[in-house]
Design a protein around this motif. Structure first.
Motif, PDB file in Angstrom:
ATOM      1  N   HIS A 291      -0.593  -2.383  -2.844  1.00  8.36           N
ATOM      2  CA  HIS A 291       0.237  -1.352  -2.219  1.00  8.36           C
ATOM      3  C   HIS A 291      -0.465   0.016  -2.239  1.00  8.36           C
ATOM      4  CE1 HIS A 291       3.967  -3.991  -3.127  1.00  8.36           C
ATOM      5  NE2 HIS A 291       3.538  -4.184  -1.884  1.00  8.36           N
ATOM      6  N   ARG A 292      -1.206   0.302  -3.313  1.00  3.53           N
ATOM      7  CA  ARG A 292      -1.955   1.566  -3.355  1.00  3.53           C
ATOM      8  C   ARG A 292      -3.036   1.586  -2.284  1.00  3.53           C
ATOM      9  NH1 ARG A 292      -1.681   0.728  -8.982  1.00  3.53           N
ATOM     10  NH2 ARG A 292      -3.845  -0.021  -9.005  1.00  3.53           N
ATOM     11  N   LEU A 293      -3.690   0.445  -2.101  1.00  2.00           N
ATOM     12  CA  LEU A 293      -4.727   0.354  -1.075  1.00  2.00           C
ATOM     13  C   LEU A 293      -4.127   0.531   0.315  1.00  2.00           C
ATOM     14  CD1 LEU A 293      -7.761  -0.117  -0.802  1.00  2.00           C
ATOM     15  CD2 LEU A 293      -7.315  -2.581  -0.788  1.00  2.00           C
ATOM     16  N   ARG A 294      -2.962  -0.065   0.546  1.00  2.00           N
ATOM     17  CA  ARG A 294      -2.281   0.096   1.828  1.00  2.00           C
ATOM     18  C   ARG A 294      -1.901   1.558   2.070  1.00  2.00           C
ATOM     19  NH1 ARG A 294       2.411  -4.362   1.762  1.00  2.00           N
ATOM     20  NH2 ARG A 294       3.439  -2.557   2.717  1.00  2.00           N
ATOM     21  N   ARG A 295      -1.369   2.207   1.052  1.00  2.00           N
ATOM     22  CA  ARG A 295      -0.948   3.604   1.228  1.00  2.00           C
ATOM     23  C   ARG A 295      -2.146   4.495   1.559  1.00  2.00           C
ATOM     24  NH1 ARG A 295       3.171   7.087   0.114  1.00  2.00           N
ATOM     25  NH2 ARG A 295       2.509   9.248  -0.261  1.00  2.00           N
ATOM     26  N   THR A 296      -3.229   4.291   0.845  1.00  2.00           N
ATOM     27  CA  THR A 296      -4.419   5.094   1.109  1.00  2.00           C
ATOM     28  C   THR A 296      -4.892   4.919   2.542  1.00  2.00           C
ATOM     29  OG1 THR A 296      -5.125   4.980  -1.200  1.00  2.00           O
ATOM     30  CG2 THR A 296      -6.825   5.458   0.437  1.00  2.00           C
TER      31      THR A 296
ATOM     32  N   PHE B 237      -3.189   3.309   5.397  1.00  2.00           N
ATOM     33  CA  PHE B 237      -2.269   3.443   6.530  1.00  2.00           C
ATOM     34  C   PHE B 237      -1.487   4.755   6.548  1.00  2.00           C
ATOM     35  CE2 PHE B 237      -2.225  -1.328   5.836  1.00  2.00           C
ATOM     36  CZ  PHE B 237      -3.222  -1.556   6.780  1.00  2.00           C
ATOM     37  N   VAL B 238      -1.290   5.350   5.365  1.00  2.00           N
ATOM     38  CA  VAL B 238      -0.530   6.606   5.294  1.00  2.00           C
ATOM     39  C   VAL B 238      -1.474   7.806   5.208  1.00  2.00           C
ATOM     40  CG1 VAL B 238       1.202   7.916   4.013  1.00  2.00           C
ATOM     41  CG2 VAL B 238       1.432   5.434   4.236  1.00  2.00           C
ATOM     42  N   ASP B 239      -2.371   7.782   4.216  1.00  4.14           N
ATOM     43  CA  ASP B 239      -3.230   8.945   3.983  1.00  4.14           C
ATOM     44  C   ASP B 239      -4.355   9.071   5.010  1.00  4.14           C
ATOM     45  OD1 ASP B 239      -1.638   9.328   1.771  1.00  4.14           O
ATOM     46  OD2 ASP B 239      -3.058   8.453   0.358  1.00  4.14           O
ATOM     47  N   ASP B 240      -5.075   7.971   5.256  1.00  3.60           N
ATOM     48  CA  ASP B 240      -6.253   8.042   6.113  1.00  3.60           C
ATOM     49  C   ASP B 240      -5.910   7.922   7.602  1.00  3.60           C
ATOM     50  OD1 ASP B 240      -7.660   8.265   3.781  1.00  3.60           O
ATOM     51  OD2 ASP B 240      -8.454   6.214   3.812  1.00  3.60           O
ATOM     52  N   GLN B 241      -5.198   6.862   7.979  1.00  2.00           N
ATOM     53  CA  GLN B 241      -4.952   6.597   9.401  1.00  2.00           C
ATOM     54  C   GLN B 241      -3.676   7.243   9.920  1.00  2.00           C
ATOM     55  OE1 GLN B 241      -5.168   2.369  10.122  1.00  2.00           O
ATOM     56  NE2 GLN B 241      -7.257   2.186   9.310  1.00  2.00           N
ATOM     57  N   ARG B 242      -2.782   7.638   9.032  1.00  2.00           N
ATOM     58  CA  ARG B 242      -1.535   8.328   9.383  1.00  2.00           C
ATOM     59  C   ARG B 242      -0.688   7.530  10.397  1.00  2.00           C
ATOM     60  NH1 ARG B 242      -1.693  13.384   7.269  1.00  2.00           N
ATOM     61  NH2 ARG B 242      -3.761  14.180   6.689  1.00  2.00           N
ATOM     62  N   ILE B 243      -0.723   6.218  10.257  1.00  2.00           N
ATOM     63  CA  ILE B 243       0.139   5.376  11.095  1.00  2.00           C
ATOM     64  C   ILE B 243       1.592   5.523  10.648  1.00  2.00           C
ATOM     65  CG2 ILE B 243       0.662   2.986  11.757  1.00  2.00           C
ATOM     66  CD1 ILE B 243      -2.281   2.342  11.459  1.00  2.00           C
ATOM     67  N   PHE B 244       1.804   5.714   9.358  1.00  7.45           N
ATOM     68  CA  PHE B 244       3.146   5.896   8.802  1.00  7.45           C
ATOM     69  C   PHE B 244       3.208   7.269   8.148  1.00  7.45           C
ATOM     70  CE2 PHE B 244       2.014   1.383   8.585  1.00  7.45           C
ATOM     71  CZ  PHE B 244       3.023   0.832   9.366  1.00  7.45           C
ATOM     72  N   ALA B 245       4.386   7.899   8.202  1.00 12.28           N
ATOM     73  CA  ALA B 245       4.526   9.275   7.728  1.00 12.28           C
ATOM     74  C   ALA B 245       4.467   9.390   6.208  1.00 12.28           C
ATOM     75  CB  ALA B 245       5.836   9.856   8.252  1.00 12.28           C
ATOM     76  N   SER B 246       5.201   8.525   5.514  1.00 15.71           N
ATOM     77  CA  SER B 246       5.255   8.655   4.064  1.00 15.71           C
ATOM     78  C   SER B 246       5.046   7.349   3.314  1.00 15.71           C
ATOM     79  CB  SER B 246       6.598   9.260   3.635  1.00 15.71           C
ATOM     80  OG  SER B 246       7.678   8.456   4.078  1.00 15.71           O
ATOM     81  N   THR B 247       5.418   6.240   3.922  1.00 20.07           N
ATOM     82  CA  THR B 247       5.249   4.935   3.279  1.00 20.07           C
ATOM     83  C   THR B 247       5.120   3.858   4.340  1.00 20.07           C
ATOM     84  OG1 THR B 247       6.259   3.310   1.772  1.00 20.07           O
ATOM     85  CG2 THR B 247       7.752   4.613   3.135  1.00 20.07           C
ATOM     86  N   ASP B 248       4.365   2.801   4.015  1.00 20.09           N
ATOM     87  CA  ASP B 248       4.248   1.659   4.925  1.00 20.09           C
ATOM     88  C   ASP B 248       5.100   0.489   4.427  1.00 20.09           C
ATOM     89  OD1 ASP B 248       2.705   0.861   2.714  1.00 20.09           O
ATOM     90  OD2 ASP B 248       1.405  -0.367   3.991  1.00 20.09           O
ATOM     91  N   HIS B 249       5.944   0.755   3.430  1.00 19.32           N
ATOM     92  CA  HIS B 249       6.852  -0.280   2.893  1.00 19.32           C
ATOM     93  C   HIS B 249       7.883  -0.646   3.969  1.00 19.32           C
ATOM     94  CE1 HIS B 249       8.958  -2.324  -0.492  1.00 19.32           C
ATOM     95  NE2 HIS B 249      10.008  -2.160   0.298  1.00 19.32           N
ATOM     96  N   ASP B 250       8.164  -1.949   4.126  1.00 20.57           N
ATOM     97  CA  ASP B 250       9.179  -2.391   5.086  1.00 20.57           C
ATOM     98  C   ASP B 250       9.920  -3.599   4.535  1.00 20.57           C
ATOM     99  OD1 ASP B 250       7.467  -4.553   5.384  1.00 20.57           O
ATOM    100  OD2 ASP B 250       6.818  -4.029   7.405  1.00 20.57           O
ATOM    101  N   GLU B 251      10.789  -4.187   5.374  1.00 20.47           N
ATOM    102  CA  GLU B 251      11.644  -5.279   4.904  1.00 20.47           C
ATOM    103  C   GLU B 251      10.860  -6.520   4.505  1.00 20.47           C
ATOM    104  OE1 GLU B 251      11.163  -5.633   9.304  1.00 20.47           O
ATOM    105  OE2 GLU B 251      11.657  -4.008   7.901  1.00 20.47           O
ATOM    106  N   ILE B 252       9.665  -6.698   5.057  1.00 23.49           N
ATOM    107  CA  ILE B 252       8.869  -7.868   4.686  1.00 23.49           C
ATOM    108  C   ILE B 252       8.460  -7.785   3.215  1.00 23.49           C
ATOM    109  CG2 ILE B 252       6.715  -9.121   5.120  1.00 23.49           C
ATOM    110  CD1 ILE B 252       6.941  -8.359   8.046  1.00 23.49           C
ATOM    111  N   ASP B 253       8.189  -6.580   2.733  1.00 23.23           N
ATOM    112  CA  ASP B 253       7.830  -6.427   1.315  1.00 23.23           C
ATOM    113  C   ASP B 253       8.955  -6.858   0.395  1.00 23.23           C
ATOM    114  OD1 ASP B 253       5.158  -5.325   1.468  1.00 23.23           O
ATOM    115  OD2 ASP B 253       6.065  -3.521   2.303  1.00 23.23           O
ATOM    116  N   ASP B 254      10.185  -6.833   0.875  1.00 20.69           N
ATOM    117  CA  ASP B 254      11.335  -7.220   0.059  1.00 20.69           C
ATOM    118  C   ASP B 254      11.740  -8.684   0.256  1.00 20.69           C
ATOM    119  OD1 ASP B 254      11.547  -4.571  -0.874  1.00 20.69           O
ATOM    120  OD2 ASP B 254      12.690  -3.999   0.920  1.00 20.69           O
ATOM    121  N   ASP B 255      11.026  -9.398   1.119  1.00 17.47           N
ATOM    122  CA  ASP B 255      11.351 -10.794   1.414  1.00 17.47           C
ATOM    123  C   ASP B 255      10.767 -11.693   0.324  1.00 17.47           C
ATOM    124  OD1 ASP B 255      11.644 -13.384   2.443  1.00 17.47           O
ATOM    125  OD2 ASP B 255      11.222 -12.759   4.506  1.00 17.47           O
TER     126      ASP B 255
END
Length: 483
Positions: A47-52, A54-72
């Motif tokens: 999850h830290r690697l994803r945040r770095t 998709f959020v920090d570097d590529q800015r695809i997501f504003a604050s988190t890339d967490h979604d419903e699949i992560d809770d499945d």
């Protein structure tokens, strides 16, 4: 599968299926190994690697890339670990939707920026494909960044349109899966060529309209005959079950033609008397359960294991496998009770050995009660392959609505469509003349539903809830053609 772009310095042929490591003479050790996430620490690193990325570097997501699949809870995360245990990359895959109907997606593919040249990205994609295939998945999709489409294409993925995610161009991709085709090819594709010499004789392979049927009308009578053999390895490994199944498959063949079974002949061989006794015990138990006597046959000891049964029944109005046409509705009627037979998980569903005699005999008459235009019992080609056989006999193709197919809760869709399901009948009926079981007594657990239609296009296609169709069987299953 969004991910931070790896630098592709090795060809697919140079990379092993899991490590992506270049093979050379100087170093045979893979720089990483891929395995399912095994601890909360592994998932935290992923999850830290994803945040770095998709959020920090590529800015695809504003604050988190967490979604419903992560809770499945059904989600699976595959991670690439360095030899010292560090997480270098990962990917997740999970069923699409609340009910797992064999449609999975892959997503959140990410690689550590310091490990781009190791081939981790392609290796994770291949590992996800292998995992999906092993799970019997029938459709595997991913949405990937447009700039990574060439990599996925080199790995065999097919492109199915474009979209935009987080302001970045993406491509919808699909991994082609051929499990149903493989089962059909292995069990039935050779029949036309091998049986061709039998067509030379008048009446060979049955009278007109019954070629490729489950049983065959005996000329000049209302008798229907059917014959099946059990593979020797199953006879040796599970003799009582083999004996039971030798009766079951023949009764099913007669039932599919609307015939009432009246008697059987068996041919049994075994290397030892003990094995022979166990085979006969299984036959006798099934004979008693269905109330159909073994009238005679051939029994031998001191020979390789072998088992074949011929069954006889009667009807003045046999139901043909090839009696329907394009536009007719396809119905599956199946016994959803039971479980996988021990030792045959994913291949043989046992719904009959715990049934009462009255239940079994009631199921034997269901096709006759429905009086459909066409019928076929589901054989070792599975539901999808047998649908193709019925369609072929009708001079048609077929389309199955995946979400409408009756299925036991404990059977994943991929296995259910390719296994031997115990008792399952495919019927075809005119859409304006339903041939269901309303008004007929049906044992608890036996379910029938319209789940597809015959079409003018050869082969078998699967239609998914989003309207997409995928090819399950490309053309005729047996090559025998129209009945």
């Amino acid at each position: 599968m969004d991910h931070h772009a790896p630098t592709l310095r090795t060809s697919t042929a140079e990379m092993s299926i899991l490590s992506g490591h270049r093979r050379d003479d100087s170093d045979h050790r893979p720089p990483f190994i891929i395995r399912p996430a095994g601890s909360p620490a592994d998932l935290d690193a992923y999850h830290r690697l994803r945040r770095t990325t998709f959020v920090d570097d590529q800015r695809i997501f504003a604050s988190t890339d967490h979604d419903e699949i992560d809770d499945d809870p059904r989600m699976i995360v595959l991670l690439a670990h360095s030899l010292d245990g560090g997480v270098l990359g990962g990917v997740r895959l999970a069923p699409h939707g609340d009910t797992d109907i064999g449609w999975w997606t892959g997503s959140r593919l990410v690689v550590d920026g310091a490990a781009h040249s190791a081939g981790i990205g392609p290796a994770l994609v291949r590992a996800a494909c292998a995992h999906a295939q092993a799970r019997g998945v029938l459709r595997f999709d991913a949405t990937v960044q447009e700039r990574h489409r060439p990599m996925f294409a080199r790995l065999g993925w097919e492109s199915h349109g474009s979209t935009v995610v987080g302001g970045i161009a993406h491509r919808s991709m699909r991994w082609p899966l051929h499990g149903i085709q493989d089962v059909a090819d292995a069990t039935k594709s050779f029949l036309a060529e091998v049986l061709d010499p039998l067509r030379a004789q008048s009446g060979g392979l049955g009278p007109d309209g019954f070629r490729g049927d489950d049983g065959v009308p005996v000329p000049g009578s209302d008798i229907i005959a059917a014959c099946d053999a059990i593979i020797p390895s199953m006879v040796e490994r599970d003799p009582e079950w083999a004996g039971w199944c030798s009766v079951l498959v023949n009764i099913n063949d007669l039932s599919a033609m609307g015939a009432a079974p009246s008697g059987m002949l068996d041919a049994v061989g075994a290397p030892t008397r003990s094995l022979l006794t166990r085979i006969i015990r299984g036959i006798a138990q099934a004979s008693q359960a269905w109330g159909v006597p073994v009238l005679g046959g051939h029994t031998q000891v001191g020979v390789p294991a072998s088992l074949a049964v011929t069954a006889f029944g009667s009807t003045s109005t046999p139901v043909r496998a090839g009696g329907a046409s394009a536009g007719d509705a396809i119905r599956l009627t199946a016994d959803l009770t039971g479980s996988w037979r021990p030792g045959h998980h994913g291949r043989q569903w046992d719904s009959t050995s715990t049934r009462s005699g009255p239940d079994l005999r009631t199921m034997t008459g269901l096709v006759a009660a429905m009086s459909p235009r066409a019928a076929k019992d589901v054989s070792m080609a599975g539901i999808a392959g047998t649908t193709g056989m019925m369609a072929e006999a009708c001079g048609a193709g077929a389309e199955l609505e995946v979400a409408s197919i009756p299925r036991p809760a404990a059977a994943e869709m991929g296995s259910w469509l390719t296994c031997f399901p115990g008792f399952a009948m495919l019927t075809a009926e005119a859409v304006d003349r339903p041939a269901g079981l309303a008004g007929h007594p049906v044992p608890d657990g036996v379910v029938g539903a319209v789940c597809g239609s015959l079409t003018s296009e050869p082969g078998v296609r699967l239609r998914w809830p989003d309207g997409v169709t995928t090819v399950a069987v490309t053309a005729g299953v047996t090559g025998l053609g129209r009945a």
